[in-house]
Design a protein around this motif. Structure first.
Motif, PDB file in Angstrom:
ATOM      1  N   GLU A 180       0.860  -1.179   0.000  1.00  0.00           N
ATOM      2  CA  GLU A 180       0.000   0.000   0.000  1.00  0.00           C
ATOM      3  C   GLU A 180       0.901   1.235   0.000  1.00  0.00           C
ATOM      4  OE1 GLU A 180      -2.933  -0.409   3.077  1.00  0.00           O
ATOM      5  OE2 GLU A 180      -3.306   1.741   3.117  1.00  0.00           O
ATOM      6  N   PHE A 181       0.551   2.209  -0.827  1.00  0.00           N
ATOM      7  CA  PHE A 181       1.347   3.432  -0.926  1.00  0.00           C
ATOM      8  C   PHE A 181       0.521   4.600  -0.404  1.00  0.00           C
ATOM      9  CE2 PHE A 181       2.640   0.428  -4.132  1.00  0.00           C
ATOM     10  CZ  PHE A 181       4.011   0.377  -3.948  1.00  0.00           C
ATOM     11  N   VAL A 182       1.000   5.213   0.657  1.00  0.00           N
ATOM     12  CA  VAL A 182       0.262   6.311   1.273  1.00  0.00           C
ATOM     13  C   VAL A 182       1.019   7.604   0.974  1.00  0.00           C
ATOM     14  CG1 VAL A 182      -0.707   7.216   3.423  1.00  0.00           C
ATOM     15  CG2 VAL A 182      -0.479   4.728   3.090  1.00  0.00           C
ATOM     16  N   THR A 183       0.282   8.627   0.571  1.00  0.00           N
ATOM     17  CA  THR A 183       0.931   9.883   0.188  1.00  0.00           C
ATOM     18  C   THR A 183       0.627  10.974   1.219  1.00  0.00           C
ATOM     19  OG1 THR A 183      -0.909  10.727  -1.126  1.00  0.00           O
ATOM     20  CG2 THR A 183       0.580   9.181  -2.222  1.00  0.00           C
ATOM     21  N   LEU A 184       1.325  12.064   1.132  1.00  0.00           N
ATOM     22  CA  LEU A 184       1.165  13.142   2.096  1.00  0.00           C
ATOM     23  C   LEU A 184      -0.243  13.746   2.026  1.00  0.00           C
ATOM     24  CD1 LEU A 184       2.792  14.939   4.159  1.00  0.00           C
ATOM     25  CD2 LEU A 184       3.056  16.566   2.295  1.00  0.00           C
ATOM     26  N   ALA A 185      -0.817  14.015   3.201  1.00  0.00           N
ATOM     27  CA  ALA A 185      -2.095  14.735   3.247  1.00  0.00           C
ATOM     28  C   ALA A 185      -1.941  15.812   4.317  1.00  0.00           C
ATOM     29  CB  ALA A 185      -3.237  13.792   3.575  1.00  0.00           C
ATOM     30  N   ASP A 186      -1.428  16.931   3.932  1.00  0.00           N
ATOM     31  CA  ASP A 186      -1.155  18.007   4.874  1.00  0.00           C
ATOM     32  C   ASP A 186      -2.029  19.220   4.547  1.00  0.00           C
ATOM     33  OD1 ASP A 186      -0.152  19.873   6.611  1.00  0.00           O
ATOM     34  OD2 ASP A 186       1.692  20.227   5.457  1.00  0.00           O
ATOM     35  N   PRO A 187      -3.105  19.400   5.340  1.00  0.00           N
ATOM     36  CA  PRO A 187      -4.039  20.494   5.017  1.00  0.00           C
ATOM     37  C   PRO A 187      -3.379  21.880   5.054  1.00  0.00           C
ATOM     38  CG  PRO A 187      -4.568  19.477   7.148  1.00  0.00           C
ATOM     39  CD  PRO A 187      -3.492  18.653   6.531  1.00  0.00           C
ATOM     40  N   LYS A 188      -2.255  21.990   5.764  1.00  0.00           N
ATOM     41  CA  LYS A 188      -1.606  23.313   5.863  1.00  0.00           C
ATOM     42  C   LYS A 188      -0.921  23.708   4.552  1.00  0.00           C
ATOM     43  CE  LYS A 188       0.842  22.751   9.744  1.00  0.00           C
ATOM     44  NZ  LYS A 188       0.381  21.488  10.379  1.00  0.00           N
ATOM     45  N   THR A 189      -0.397  22.708   3.840  1.00  0.00           N
ATOM     46  CA  THR A 189       0.342  23.034   2.614  1.00  0.00           C
ATOM     47  C   THR A 189      -0.381  22.575   1.349  1.00  0.00           C
ATOM     48  OG1 THR A 189       1.590  20.975   2.848  1.00  0.00           O
ATOM     49  CG2 THR A 189       2.599  22.973   3.749  1.00  0.00           C
ATOM     50  N   MET A 190      -1.436  21.780   1.524  1.00  0.00           N
ATOM     51  CA  MET A 190      -2.163  21.254   0.365  1.00  0.00           C
ATOM     52  C   MET A 190      -3.602  21.761   0.413  1.00  0.00           C
ATOM     53  SD  MET A 190      -0.643  17.395   0.557  1.00  0.00           S
ATOM     54  CE  MET A 190       0.518  16.892  -0.711  1.00  0.00           C
ATOM     55  N   PRO A 191      -3.915  22.784  -0.350  1.00  0.00           N
ATOM     56  CA  PRO A 191      -5.196  23.485  -0.204  1.00  0.00           C
ATOM     57  C   PRO A 191      -6.438  22.625  -0.420  1.00  0.00           C
ATOM     58  CG  PRO A 191      -3.969  24.274  -2.138  1.00  0.00           C
ATOM     59  CD  PRO A 191      -3.046  23.416  -1.353  1.00  0.00           C
ATOM     60  N   PHE A 192      -6.346  21.515  -1.162  1.00  0.00           N
ATOM     61  CA  PHE A 192      -7.558  20.729  -1.432  1.00  0.00           C
ATOM     62  C   PHE A 192      -7.709  19.508  -0.524  1.00  0.00           C
ATOM     63  CE2 PHE A 192     -10.011  22.333  -5.074  1.00  0.00           C
ATOM     64  CZ  PHE A 192      -9.282  23.488  -5.291  1.00  0.00           C
ATOM     65  N   VAL A 193      -6.727  19.303   0.379  1.00  0.00           N
ATOM     66  CA  VAL A 193      -6.894  18.232   1.365  1.00  0.00           C
ATOM     67  C   VAL A 193      -7.915  18.762   2.368  1.00  0.00           C
ATOM     68  CG1 VAL A 193      -5.763  16.992   3.265  1.00  0.00           C
ATOM     69  CG2 VAL A 193      -4.644  17.189   1.039  1.00  0.00           C
ATOM     70  N   GLY A 194      -9.005  18.057   2.529  1.00  0.00           N
ATOM     71  CA  GLY A 194     -10.100  18.605   3.327  1.00  0.00           C
ATOM     72  C   GLY A 194     -11.315  18.783   2.422  1.00  0.00           C
ATOM     73  N   SER A 195     -11.083  18.977   1.145  1.00  0.00           N
ATOM     74  CA  SER A 195     -12.204  19.017   0.201  1.00  0.00           C
ATOM     75  C   SER A 195     -12.737  17.591   0.076  1.00  0.00           C
ATOM     76  CB  SER A 195     -11.741  19.502  -1.170  1.00  0.00           C
ATOM     77  OG  SER A 195     -11.058  18.458  -1.852  1.00  0.00           O
ATOM     78  N   ARG A 196     -13.926  17.455  -0.511  1.00  0.00           N
ATOM     79  CA  ARG A 196     -14.528  16.123  -0.547  1.00  0.00           C
ATOM     80  C   ARG A 196     -14.267  15.368  -1.830  1.00  0.00           C
ATOM     81  NH1 ARG A 196     -20.212  16.603   2.479  1.00  0.00           N
ATOM     82  NH2 ARG A 196     -19.494  17.758   4.299  1.00  0.00           N
ATOM     83  N   VAL A 197     -13.396  15.872  -2.662  1.00  0.00           N
ATOM     84  CA  VAL A 197     -13.138  15.188  -3.938  1.00  0.00           C
ATOM     85  C   VAL A 197     -12.688  13.747  -3.711  1.00  0.00           C
ATOM     86  CG1 VAL A 197     -12.229  15.726  -6.222  1.00  0.00           C
ATOM     87  CG2 VAL A 197     -11.850  17.334  -4.350  1.00  0.00           C
ATOM     88  N   LEU A 198     -11.807  13.560  -2.748  1.00  0.00           N
ATOM     89  CA  LEU A 198     -11.300  12.223  -2.438  1.00  0.00           C
ATOM     90  C   LEU A 198     -11.240  12.049  -0.929  1.00  0.00           C
ATOM     91  CD1 LEU A 198      -8.282  11.821  -4.921  1.00  0.00           C
ATOM     92  CD2 LEU A 198     -10.411  10.522  -4.995  1.00  0.00           C
ATOM     93  N   ASP A 199     -11.096  10.785  -0.527  1.00  0.00           N
ATOM     94  CA  ASP A 199     -10.922  10.470   0.884  1.00  0.00           C
ATOM     95  C   ASP A 199      -9.408  10.482   1.146  1.00  0.00           C
ATOM     96  OD1 ASP A 199     -11.170   9.506   3.413  1.00  0.00           O
ATOM     97  OD2 ASP A 199     -11.914   7.513   2.849  1.00  0.00           O
TER      98      ASP A 199
END
Ligand SMILES: Nc1nc2c(c(=O)[nH]1)N[C@H]1C(S)=C(S)[C@@H](COP(=O)(O)O)O[C@H]1N2
Ligand SMILES: [Mo]
Length: 331
Positions: A180-199
């Protein structure tokens, strides 16, 4: 005559006519000529010097050279996609869903310090600093086609090494069957993390034997430089026989499991994005055909669509991984 005017000492009206891609190829030609003893003639030309100066840093990022790969199928002879296109037409939903968004927004991504954590069914789990990962194996240049499920494709000279080198080093346990490959999810630097496009985080997965295939690339660079943020800096996967979404960007975790991982796209739309996601022109996406593709950079009025190849043209190398598998069911 040559007038030195520009910042880099060359005439800019001329340099603007030379694309980064063109100079990159020219540089390779120069290297070839130098190896053959024709260096004098090649370097005497202004174009040659210009090519050498620019192509060493097409995006003005840190150099990351790689020796030409000897892995079968790893270097297609097709024309490279322009560096400019490859870095301004991207999918990286953490930075927006428009193709131009990642190039605009990904400057906020902080790529140092960076660690990749190895966990799960593995004998040597732990955190690996990027610097150590970079040195784990010799950097190679791989020229791969990458085809997006949306119907476009690019040809990119990647720099990295087979993921298998890392897998061997961390020693998966006998019951490990998937990665399994997990990528960065940092709401501070990634403006769309937190949006509902993806989990979030964006997760992808491979069967262990797919992960071990020599063509599966752990990539740190492209066009002789480190990866630009929008292309998945500082480290990403490139799985050339699968649709682009399998090639997870900005990796932070690699987890070995005994169960098929649920992937971000599979969770978002299971009927559209199966686990295997092998490029297969005979299996339509539920909403469109996968029979043809548009090569980025060839979109002029008379540009023909290309026929998409089974396994994106890598069937000879990877076909045997799927012997006996019904590819219409396992899409
Ligand atoms: N973390 C992350 N990785 C990702 C994506 C994403 O949105 N987030 N998009 C995928 C998709 S759909 C494609 S086609 C490729 C695009 O890679 P490129 O922009 O370097 O061409 O990255 C893949 N990796
Ligand atoms: Mo994609």
């Amino acid at each position: 005559m040559l007038i030195k005017t520009g910042r880099d000492g060359f005439n800019h009206s001329l340099s603007s006519e030379i694309t980064p891609h063109a100079v990159y190829r020219q540089r390779r030609e120069i290297m070839r000529l130098m190896a053959g003893g024709a260096a004098g003639a090649a370097l005497a030309s202004w174009a040659g010097r210009q090519a050498l100066a620019q192509a060493q840093r097409p995006g003005k990022l840190a150099a990351l050279p790689g020796a030409k790969s000897a892995v079968p199928g790893a270097v297609t002879m097709e024309k490279f996609t322009d560096y400019k296109d490859a870095t301004s037409y991207n999918n990286f939903y953490e930075f927006g869903t428009d193709k131009a968004d990642p190039a605009k927004n990904a400057h906020t991504l902080k790529t140092a310090p960076w660690t990749v954590e190895i966990e799960g069914l593995v004998r040597k789990p732990g955190k690996y600093a990027l610097e150590d990962l970079l040195k784990l194996s010799a950097q190679e240049e791989r020229v791969y086609r990458l085809r997006c499920v949306e119907g476009w494709s690019m040809v990119i000279p990647w720099v990295g090494y087979s993921l298998s080198k890392l897998v061997e080093k961390v020693e998966p346990a006998g019951n490990a069957k998937f990665v399994e490959f997990v990528t960065l999810a940092d709401p501070k630097t990634m403006p769309f993390v937190g949006s509902r496009v993806l989990d979030w985080p964006y997760v992808e997965g491979l069967r262990l034997d797919e992960a071990m295939h020599p063509l599966t690339l752990l990539a740190f660079g492209m066009y002789g430089e480190v990866l630009p943020n929008q292309n998945g800096a500082p480290v990403r996967l490139v799985v050339p026989w699968k649709y682009g979404f399998k090639s997870a960007k900005s990796l932070v975790k690699i987890r070995f499991t005994d169960r098929e991982p649920r992937t971000a796209w599979n969770k978002a739309a299971a009927n559209e994005y199966g686990f295997y996601s092998n490029v297969n022109p005979n299996v339509d996406h539920p909403r469109w055909s996968q029979a043809t593709e548009r090569r980025i950079g060839e979109d002029g009025l008379f540009a023909k669509k290309r026929k998409t190849l089974m396994f994106n043209g890598y069937e000879a190398q990877v076909g045997q991984l799927y012997a006996g598998l019904d590819l219409t069911k396992n899409y």
